[in-house]
Motif scaffolding. Sequence first.
Motif, PDB file in Angstrom:
ATOM      1  N   TRP A 130       0.811  -1.205   0.000  1.00 18.34           N
ATOM      2  CA  TRP A 130       0.000   0.000   0.000  1.00 18.34           C
ATOM      3  C   TRP A 130       0.847   1.259   0.000  1.00 18.34           C
ATOM      4  O   TRP A 130       2.012   1.240   0.362  1.00 18.34           O
ATOM      5  N   LYS A 131       0.186   2.342  -0.415  1.00 18.65           N
ATOM      6  CA  LYS A 131       0.832   3.642  -0.551  1.00 18.65           C
ATOM      7  C   LYS A 131       0.821   4.377   0.785  1.00 18.65           C
ATOM      8  O   LYS A 131      -0.156   4.287   1.538  1.00 18.65           O
ATOM      9  N   ILE A 132       1.886   5.108   1.041  1.00 19.08           N
ATOM     10  CA  ILE A 132       1.938   6.027   2.182  1.00 19.08           C
ATOM     11  C   ILE A 132       1.949   7.430   1.603  1.00 19.08           C
ATOM     12  O   ILE A 132       2.842   7.774   0.833  1.00 19.08           O
ATOM     13  N   ASP A 133       0.922   8.232   1.938  1.00 21.46           N
ATOM     14  CA  ASP A 133       0.837   9.553   1.304  1.00 21.46           C
ATOM     15  C   ASP A 133       0.839  10.676   2.332  1.00 21.46           C
ATOM     16  O   ASP A 133       0.198  11.693   2.153  1.00 21.46           O
ATOM     17  N   TYR A 134       1.573  10.469   3.405  1.00 19.48           N
ATOM     18  CA  TYR A 134       1.702  11.524   4.403  1.00 19.48           C
ATOM     19  C   TYR A 134       3.134  11.533   4.912  1.00 19.48           C
ATOM     20  O   TYR A 134       3.901  10.603   4.696  1.00 19.48           O
ATOM     21  N   SER A 135       3.486  12.621   5.582  1.00 21.26           N
ATOM     22  CA  SER A 135       4.780  12.676   6.251  1.00 21.26           C
ATOM     23  C   SER A 135       4.604  13.481   7.538  1.00 21.26           C
ATOM     24  O   SER A 135       3.686  14.292   7.627  1.00 21.26           O
ATOM     25  N   PRO A 136       5.414  13.315   8.542  1.00 17.28           N
ATOM     26  CA  PRO A 136       6.555  12.392   8.537  1.00 17.28           C
ATOM     27  C   PRO A 136       6.106  10.922   8.566  1.00 17.28           C
ATOM     28  O   PRO A 136       5.062  10.605   9.117  1.00 17.28           O
TER      29      PRO A 136
END
Length: 145
Positions: A130-136
Amino acid sequence: MIDSNGRFWRGENFDDLVEYLREFQPGGYPVEHVNELTCPECAGGTFYVEADDTEGAALARCAACQTIQYIADSVDYADEADLVECACPCANETFAIAVGYALRHDQEIRWISVGLRCIQDGILGVYADWKIDYSPSRHLLTTAV
Ligand SMILES: [Zn+2]
Ligand SMILES: [Zn+2]
């Protein structure tokens, strides 16, 4: 050594699973970092795995002591996720687990993948990614909670 002759790729050890993940490029991105999952309670490395590949979440249950770990940020999605027990094509349900990470240019995490190696016959597979679309997001490199 990975055996890629059959319908399914087979590996003998963790290194083969890592190689498979790098070859597979989940999400189309190079896997730059890989963690081997171990049990925080008993240091075991064999797990039952439940995953939802649509929602993007997975948990691992230690085959020895039943301790549960949510992989990466899965605990945040566990309520919405429809977690299904993972089974190898051979029907076995215990695996060694490699968590793969693709990184962005700024070294934040772009993509997470869960690679499994069947304890029974060594068949390799990516059962969820799956995609990670935030930071940190770097804290996810610690793998599981
Ligand atoms: Zn354990
Ligand atoms: Zn199997």
